[in-house]
Design a protein around this motif. Structure first.
Motif, PDB file in Angstrom:
ATOM      1  N   SER A 283      36.686  83.157  23.541  1.00 50.93           N
ATOM      2  CA  SER A 283      35.617  82.667  22.677  1.00 50.93           C
ATOM      3  C   SER A 283      35.066  81.349  23.224  1.00 50.93           C
ATOM      4  O   SER A 283      33.872  81.068  23.103  1.00 50.93           O
ATOM      5  CB  SER A 283      36.111  82.499  21.241  1.00 50.93           C
ATOM      6  OG  SER A 283      37.207  81.615  21.190  1.00 50.93           O
ATOM      7  N   GLU A 284      35.912  80.570  23.860  1.00 56.43           N
ATOM      8  CA  GLU A 284      35.464  79.308  24.455  1.00 56.43           C
ATOM      9  C   GLU A 284      34.487  79.574  25.604  1.00 56.43           C
ATOM     10  O   GLU A 284      33.451  78.912  25.718  1.00 56.43           O
ATOM     11  CB  GLU A 284      36.657  78.503  24.959  1.00 56.43           C
ATOM     12  CG  GLU A 284      36.278  77.127  25.466  1.00 56.43           C
ATOM     13  CD  GLU A 284      37.481  76.280  25.858  1.00 56.43           C
ATOM     14  OE1 GLU A 284      37.243  75.215  26.457  1.00 56.43           O
ATOM     15  OE2 GLU A 284      38.627  76.676  25.577  1.00 56.43           O
TER      16      GLU A 284
ATOM     17  N   ILE B 233      26.555  77.486  22.277  1.00 54.07           N
ATOM     18  CA  ILE B 233      26.807  77.407  20.836  1.00 54.07           C
ATOM     19  C   ILE B 233      28.240  76.941  20.611  1.00 54.07           C
ATOM     20  O   ILE B 233      29.056  76.939  21.530  1.00 54.07           O
ATOM     21  CB  ILE B 233      26.588  78.773  20.139  1.00 54.07           C
ATOM     22  CG1 ILE B 233      27.531  79.841  20.714  1.00 54.07           C
ATOM     23  CG2 ILE B 233      25.134  79.207  20.255  1.00 54.07           C
ATOM     24  CD1 ILE B 233      27.466  81.183  19.994  1.00 54.07           C
ATOM     25  N   SER B 234      28.547  76.580  19.398  1.00 53.37           N
ATOM     26  CA  SER B 234      29.913  76.169  19.079  1.00 53.37           C
ATOM     27  C   SER B 234      30.801  77.402  18.903  1.00 53.37           C
ATOM     28  O   SER B 234      30.312  78.506  18.657  1.00 53.37           O
ATOM     29  CB  SER B 234      29.930  75.339  17.796  1.00 53.37           C
ATOM     30  OG  SER B 234      29.617  76.155  16.672  1.00 53.37           O
ATOM     31  N   ARG B 235      32.104  77.183  19.014  1.00 56.91           N
ATOM     32  CA  ARG B 235      33.044  78.289  18.787  1.00 56.91           C
ATOM     33  C   ARG B 235      32.957  78.755  17.333  1.00 56.91           C
ATOM     34  O   ARG B 235      33.141  79.937  17.035  1.00 56.91           O
ATOM     35  CB  ARG B 235      34.462  77.861  19.152  1.00 56.91           C
ATOM     36  CG  ARG B 235      34.646  77.781  20.673  1.00 56.91           C
ATOM     37  CD  ARG B 235      35.987  77.242  21.079  1.00 56.91           C
ATOM     38  NE  ARG B 235      37.048  78.152  20.687  1.00 56.91           N
ATOM     39  CZ  ARG B 235      38.337  77.833  20.739  1.00 56.91           C
ATOM     40  NH1 ARG B 235      38.709  76.651  21.179  1.00 56.91           N
ATOM     41  NH2 ARG B 235      39.249  78.703  20.371  1.00 56.91           N
ATOM     42  N   LYS B 236      32.669  77.827  16.441  1.00 58.81           N
ATOM     43  CA  LYS B 236      32.538  78.172  15.019  1.00 58.81           C
ATOM     44  C   LYS B 236      31.360  79.133  14.816  1.00 58.81           C
ATOM     45  O   LYS B 236      31.453  80.093  14.062  1.00 58.81           O
ATOM     46  CB  LYS B 236      32.333  76.908  14.185  1.00 58.81           C
ATOM     47  CG  LYS B 236      32.251  77.157  12.716  1.00 58.81           C
ATOM     48  CD  LYS B 236      32.083  75.869  11.933  1.00 58.81           C
ATOM     49  CE  LYS B 236      31.923  76.171  10.458  1.00 58.81           C
ATOM     50  NZ  LYS B 236      31.640  74.993   9.665  1.00 58.81           N
ATOM     51  N   THR B 237      30.248  78.887  15.529  1.00 58.65           N
ATOM     52  CA  THR B 237      29.085  79.782  15.427  1.00 58.65           C
ATOM     53  C   THR B 237      29.428  81.155  15.997  1.00 58.65           C
ATOM     54  O   THR B 237      29.072  82.181  15.410  1.00 58.65           O
ATOM     55  CB  THR B 237      27.870  79.182  16.147  1.00 58.65           C
ATOM     56  OG1 THR B 237      27.549  77.925  15.526  1.00 58.65           O
ATOM     57  CG2 THR B 237      26.658  80.098  16.075  1.00 58.65           C
TER      58      THR B 237
ATOM     59  N   SER C 186      31.124  80.880  24.074  1.00 58.27           N
ATOM     60  CA  SER C 186      30.390  79.840  23.347  1.00 58.27           C
ATOM     61  C   SER C 186      29.779  78.823  24.310  1.00 58.27           C
ATOM     62  O   SER C 186      28.641  78.395  24.119  1.00 58.27           O
ATOM     63  CB  SER C 186      31.269  79.166  22.299  1.00 58.27           C
ATOM     64  OG  SER C 186      32.401  78.581  22.880  1.00 58.27           O
ATOM     65  N   LYS C 187      30.512  78.454  25.364  1.00 57.56           N
ATOM     66  CA  LYS C 187      29.965  77.517  26.355  1.00 57.56           C
ATOM     67  C   LYS C 187      28.770  78.122  27.072  1.00 57.56           C
ATOM     68  O   LYS C 187      27.738  77.481  27.242  1.00 57.56           O
ATOM     69  CB  LYS C 187      31.028  77.118  27.375  1.00 57.56           C
ATOM     70  CG  LYS C 187      31.963  76.040  26.886  1.00 57.56           C
ATOM     71  CD  LYS C 187      32.914  75.603  27.983  1.00 57.56           C
ATOM     72  CE  LYS C 187      33.847  74.521  27.465  1.00 57.56           C
ATOM     73  NZ  LYS C 187      34.789  74.079  28.506  1.00 57.56           N
TER      74      LYS C 187
ATOM     75  N   TYR D 110      20.767  83.093  18.059  1.00 58.17           N
ATOM     76  CA  TYR D 110      22.145  82.896  18.521  1.00 58.17           C
ATOM     77  C   TYR D 110      22.827  84.233  18.798  1.00 58.17           C
ATOM     78  O   TYR D 110      23.583  84.361  19.760  1.00 58.17           O
ATOM     79  CB  TYR D 110      22.959  82.082  17.518  1.00 58.17           C
ATOM     80  CG  TYR D 110      22.536  80.640  17.420  1.00 58.17           C
ATOM     81  CD1 TYR D 110      22.140  79.920  18.546  1.00 58.17           C
ATOM     82  CD2 TYR D 110      22.542  79.983  16.207  1.00 58.17           C
ATOM     83  CE1 TYR D 110      21.760  78.594  18.453  1.00 58.17           C
ATOM     84  CE2 TYR D 110      22.164  78.648  16.105  1.00 58.17           C
ATOM     85  CZ  TYR D 110      21.774  77.965  17.234  1.00 58.17           C
ATOM     86  OH  TYR D 110      21.406  76.651  17.140  1.00 58.17           O
TER      87      TYR D 110
END
Length: 106
Positions: free
Chosen positions: A34-35, A43-47, A38-39, A62
């Motif tokens: 997920s990291e 976007i953030s990992r939360k998104t 997201s990178k 997104y």
């Protein structure tokens, strides 16, 4: 001002849940964390977590960004490309007999 909560029909919620699950499975099949996603998507990992849960509060942009990172962005172009109902409605209208325009008197 707070964001207005979107109330979705159960069928729509189910579709979003399935979309999120499909995105998560595509990520896992590619053995990407997920990291990493997201990178790459910016976007953030939360998104990303919200996307994989099928959240309606996440911008479609997104969702598309994540699909792009996974190489699946063209899948979005398939939406409504084969509009069976629209074609039937259009054809039904074409079958209704219309009078020819009246000839002008010159």
């Amino acid at each position: 001002m707070s964001k207005k909560e979107i109330i979705l029909l159960p069928k729509v919620e189910k579709i979003l849940l399935e979309l999120g699950e499909n995105i998560k499975l595509a990520r896992l099949r590619r053995k990407l964390s997920s990291e990493q996603i997201s990178k790459r998507a910016g976007i953030s990992r939360k998104t990303l977590y919200s996307i994989e849960k099928g959240s309606s509060g996440v911008s479609i942009g997104y969702y598309l960004q994540v699909l792009f990172v996974l190489g699946l962005e063209k899948d979005l172009l398939k939406v409504a490309s084969d509009d069976i109902l629209g074609r039937k409605l259009q054809d039904a209208e074409l079958l209704i007999k219309k009078r020819a325009p009246k000839k002008s008197k010159d």
